[in-house]
Design an enzyme around this catalytic site. Structure first.
Site, PDB file in Angstrom:
ATOM      1  N   CYS A   1     -43.961  55.758 -16.783  1.00 25.75           N
ATOM      2  CA  CYS A   1     -42.963  55.971 -15.726  1.00 25.75           C
ATOM      3  C   CYS A   1     -42.547  54.599 -15.170  1.00 25.75           C
ATOM      4  CB  CYS A   1     -43.561  56.821 -14.609  1.00 25.75           C
ATOM      5  SG  CYS A   1     -44.871  55.941 -13.737  1.00 25.75           S
TER       6      CYS A   1
ATOM      7  N   HIS B   1     -54.335  54.718 -15.247  1.00 25.39           N
ATOM      8  CA  HIS B   1     -55.417  55.587 -15.714  1.00 25.39           C
ATOM      9  C   HIS B   1     -55.342  55.741 -17.222  1.00 25.39           C
ATOM     10  CE1 HIS B   1     -55.717  57.319 -11.436  1.00 25.39           C
ATOM     11  NE2 HIS B   1     -56.666  56.434 -11.649  1.00 25.39           N
TER      12      HIS B   1
ATOM     13  N   HIS C   1     -50.835  52.545  -7.355  1.00 21.77           N
ATOM     14  CA  HIS C   1     -51.311  53.473  -6.315  1.00 21.77           C
ATOM     15  C   HIS C   1     -51.348  52.826  -4.931  1.00 21.77           C
ATOM     16  CE1 HIS C   1     -52.461  56.004  -9.549  1.00 21.77           C
ATOM     17  NE2 HIS C   1     -53.532  55.321  -9.922  1.00 21.77           N
TER      18      HIS C   1
ATOM     19  N   GLU D   1     -54.399  56.670  -4.479  1.00 23.74           N
ATOM     20  CA  GLU D   1     -53.123  56.623  -3.735  1.00 23.74           C
ATOM     21  C   GLU D   1     -53.302  57.249  -2.354  1.00 23.74           C
ATOM     22  OE1 GLU D   1     -49.624  58.388  -5.705  1.00 23.74           O
ATOM     23  OE2 GLU D   1     -49.032  59.132  -3.734  1.00 23.74           O
TER      24      GLU D   1
ATOM     25  N   SER E   1     -56.224  60.866 -15.373  1.00 27.63           N
ATOM     26  CA  SER E   1     -54.872  60.734 -14.823  1.00 27.63           C
ATOM     27  C   SER E   1     -54.487  62.002 -14.076  1.00 27.63           C
ATOM     28  CB  SER E   1     -53.865  60.468 -15.955  1.00 27.63           C
ATOM     29  OG  SER E   1     -52.569  60.788 -15.530  1.00 27.63           O
TER      30      SER E   1
ATOM     31  N   ASN F   1     -51.544  62.939 -12.804  1.00 26.59           N
ATOM     32  CA  ASN F   1     -50.313  63.635 -13.191  1.00 26.59           C
ATOM     33  C   ASN F   1     -50.453  64.321 -14.550  1.00 26.59           C
ATOM     34  OD1 ASN F   1     -48.644  61.882 -15.283  1.00 26.59           O
ATOM     35  ND2 ASN F   1     -49.639  60.462 -13.881  1.00 26.59           N
TER      36      ASN F   1
HETATM   37  S1  SF4 Z   1     -45.204  57.311  -7.994  1.00 24.56           S
HETATM   38 FE1  SF4 Z   1     -46.658  57.201  -9.635  1.00 24.56          FE
HETATM   39  S2  SF4 Z   1     -45.860  58.552 -11.183  1.00 24.56           S
HETATM   40 FE2  SF4 Z   1     -44.213  58.154  -9.777  1.00 24.56          FE
HETATM   41  S3  SF4 Z   1     -43.110  56.435 -10.611  1.00 24.56           S
HETATM   42 FE3  SF4 Z   1     -44.589  55.610  -9.210  1.00 24.56          FE
HETATM   43  S4  SF4 Z   1     -46.373  55.208 -10.442  1.00 24.56           S
HETATM   44 FE4  SF4 Z   1     -45.085  56.558 -11.618  1.00 24.56          FE
END
Ligand code: SF4
Length: 682
Positions: free
Chosen positions: A12, A38, A70, A122, A214, A216
């Site tokens: 991402c 992760h 995070h 986070e 992870s 997500n």
């Molecule tokens: S909040 Fe987390 S999942 Fe979303 S873009 Fe940022 S790092 Fe990636």
């Protein structure tokens, strides 16, 4: 067997961004606070490069610490600062936003509630902002929160969007006095979750690729397993133990921290073992990612997608491992950049500014593309010869070059000015006003001229000039040169002459004493001959005549002392004002009889006189010295004569005596005055 992949695969935005920071040259040793992402493969790869993950800073005394996407607890940041470490904040901007919301609301007296996992780094970091006073929940809305006077609810960025929505919907808002709810789940999480939901509904088996720790990735698994058989795998090895059946539809999704290498490996294994043909399109896409950076060339125009926009600029995804960035001043043509105008997912047309990443991102410009588009629009408006502006970019053999949209504009040296230009350098960087001579759409080339515009303007000016410049009109002109016979004056670009005789009413030594080169003055047009291209101007005609000044300063009846300038048998001339004289007739020279004017006056004497009369038409001033003297006692001889009867007088023709004055030789020559006077010599 059919294999269907999700569209959103690979790192991402936040992960790409944090990885990009590791490419920079920071003071060593370099640490990351916790695993940067992760994913054990990446963590190990970084370790090999000397970037080590640490979970507390107590043993770190020097070097650099990179804060992962995070974020980190406040006390960790304070400790790093206290130790003098070089802190590189790679916190994902979506996480930073939650931290700002919590800081602001906590300061405003709100209780904080975080939807997420209490032990997720986070969430720990966010909770530290409000001194660990937040209520963290990941199931039903906690009952105790209804007691809150003011409540702020945020969500961990990688939470389940569906679950959060359900919980929020069920909150009994009437029981809460003040509540502010912020949906802070990041867009990529939502996108991936939506795709996982849709794919798992149509597949028999789902493979969720990602690290076991992870968050997500775990959420994606939860979503998929509601709909079909789901396996969480981190690489191809784990596929061997899974039994797939002939004809099954296999869906593939991946977590935000799953590297493209793991995804390629899993898909490659599945296609090699369970399908007949490999998916060329996907492999090409993977190739493109693998050749990251090498195929990029400065100036390349491409389409990118907005991932995040803030005051400093727009972060964009262009299908590479590293993101792109459009700085705020490269976003718009008119400096009206507003992050709100760039929602996530918006497609933008941009140009790559450098093939090298700067601060972990590739720099792009949207402004440059907008300029090109604007230029192309202008080309459509200049086809009929309309004027356009062009900034000259460089000189070339025989002319100048610039760009108008996707067109190259060439201005021949003969078409820059009305005369041929030999030295082209001074024009580089300057703006020319042009009209097209030729447009070649195939070669995207325009030949243009500034000369045609300048010529047309000059002719128009001349037309206006000759229409307006007629005798009697007052014009403004700049003195360009002076010669012995007059001054050359430019009026609206046309050269005119002011003859020396039309410069001043009075005598002068040099024209420069009156008119100065480079200065502007008003002139009256005396003559204008369009055929010969000659215009005569007058300057003195707009100045006050000295005679008028004289009678203004010395009206009839006034007395003044003046200098005698010349003597004539019939009287004396006295200076009234420079260049203007008045006449004291011999009969007005004294209160006694004057036989010869030279007996009482000489040139240069100062004499008190009274103005007896003014003739404005003839420009004559009659003066009297006698009028300023006391009356003389009566002559006894005259008195005796008066008593005797008078013998009849022989009538002689009356001699006409001059009573004129002269303003100067040029205007009323003394010779003219005398020519009609009969003067007897002694
Ligand atoms: S909040 Fe987390 S999942 Fe979303 S873009 Fe940022 S790092 Fe990636």
């Amino acid at each position: 067997m059919q294999i269907i992949r999700a569209k959103n695969l690979g790192f991402c935005f936040g992960v790409k961004r944090s990885l990009a920071f590791t490419q920079n040259d920071y003071p060593k040793p370099i640490y990351t606070f916790g695993a940067l992402i992760h994913n054990s493969r990446i963590v190990n790869a970084l370790k090999k490069e000397g970037i080590v993950a640490v979970n507390d800073l107590s043993e770190v005394d020097k070097g650099t610490v990179i804060i992962r996407s995070h974020g980190a607890p406040v006390e960790v940041l304070e400790l790093a600062e206290k130790k003098g470490l070089n802190v590189v904040d790679a916190t994902c901007p979506f996480v930073s936003k939650i931290r700002s919301i919590v800081a602001e609301k906590h300061a405003a007296g709100y209780d904080i509630a975080i939807f997420g996992k209490a032990d997720h780094p986070e969430v720990v970091g966010i909770n530290s902002i409000c001194g660990y006073t937040a209520t963290v929940f990941d199931e039903a809305f906690p009952e105790k929160l209804y007691d809150s006077e003011k409540l702020c609810v945020v969500a961990q960025t990688t939470s389940s969007a569906e679950k959060f929505e359900n919980i929020i919907d069920k909150i009994e808002k009437d029981r809460l006095k003040t509540v502010e709810i912020f949906d802070t789940i990041c867009y990529t999480t939502k996108e991936r979750q939506r795709e996982a939901e849709a794919l798992s509904e149509q597949c028999d088996v789902m493979l969720v690729i990602g690290g076991s720790d992870s968050s997500n990735t775990a959420k994606l698994k939860c979503i998929c397993e509601k709909n079909c058989r789901t396996y969480s795998v981190s690489g191809a090895d784990e596929l061997k133990s899974i039994k797939f059946n002939v004809g099954e539809k296999i869906g593939i999704v991946a977590g935000a921290s799953t590297p493209i290498e793991s995804i390629t490996e899993v898909i490659g294994y599945m296609e090699n073992n369970y399908t007949e043909a490999k998916n060329e399109e996907f492999l090409q896409a993977v190739d493109a990612v693998e050749t990251n950076g090498k195929t990029l060339r400065e100036g390349k125009r491409m389409k990118v997608k907005v991932t995040y926009a803030d005051e400093k600029g727009i972060t964009v995804d262009f299908g590479m491992k590293i993101d792109g960035r459009i700085a705020a001043d490269e976003a718009t043509l008119d400096d009206t950049y507003n992050p709100a105008d760039y929602p996530q997912g918006m497609e933008l047309d941009v140009i790559l500014l450098s093939s090298k990443a700067e601060d972990g991102v590739y720099p792009f410009s949207k402004k440059k593309v907008d300029k090109i588009k604007e230029g192309d629009k202008i080309v459509d408006t200049i086809r009929n010869g309309e004027e356009f502006a062009l900034v000259v970019e460089r000189e070339t053999k025989g002319g100048l070059l610039g760009k108008l949209g996707t067109y190259t504009v060439f201005v021949p040296a003969s078409q820059i000015k009305e005369r041929y230009i030999h030295d082209l350098k001074p024009f580089v960087g300057k703006t020319l006003r042009l009209s097209r001579l030729e447009i070649d759409d195939t070669k995207r080339r325009i030949v243009a001229s500034q000369k045609v515009i300048l010529e047309a303007e000059r002719k128009e000016k001349e037309q206006i000039f000759w229409t307006n410049v007629v005798p009697g009109v007052v014009v403004s002109g700049k003195v360009k040169g002076i010669s012995k016979f007059g001054a050359f004056v430019s009026v609206d670009g046309v050269d005119c002459l002011v003859h020396i005789s039309d410069i001043s009413w009075t005598k002068f030594k040099s024209i420069e004493d009156i008119l100065h080169i480079g200065k502007k003055y008003d002139f009256v047009v005396l003559k204008a001959d369009r055929e010969k291209g000659k215009v005569s101007l007058g300057y003195k005609q707009l100045q006050k005549h000295p005679f008028d000044v004289a009678i203004e300063n010395h009206p009839v009846g006034s007395v003044f002392t003046g200098k005698i300038t010349s003597l004539m048998p019939f009287g004396a001339f006295v200076e009234v004002e420079p260049g203007v004289e008045g006449l004291v007739h011999v009969s007005e020279a004294s209160n006694t009889y004057v036989k010869n004017i030279n007996d009482i006056f000489k040139v240069g004497d100062e004499v008190q006189v009274k103005v007896l009369a003014v003739d404005s038409e003839e420009k004559k001033i009659t003066l009297s010295a006698k009028a300023c003297l006391p009356e003389a006692p009566e002559d006894p001889a005259k008195a005796e004569k008066k008593d005797k009867p008078r013998a009849p007088r022989k009538k002689e023709p009356r001699k006409e005596e001059g009573s004129e004055w002269s303003e100067d030789d040029g205007n009323n020559p003394f010779a003219d005055l005398l020519k009609d006077i009969d003067i007897k010599k002694d």
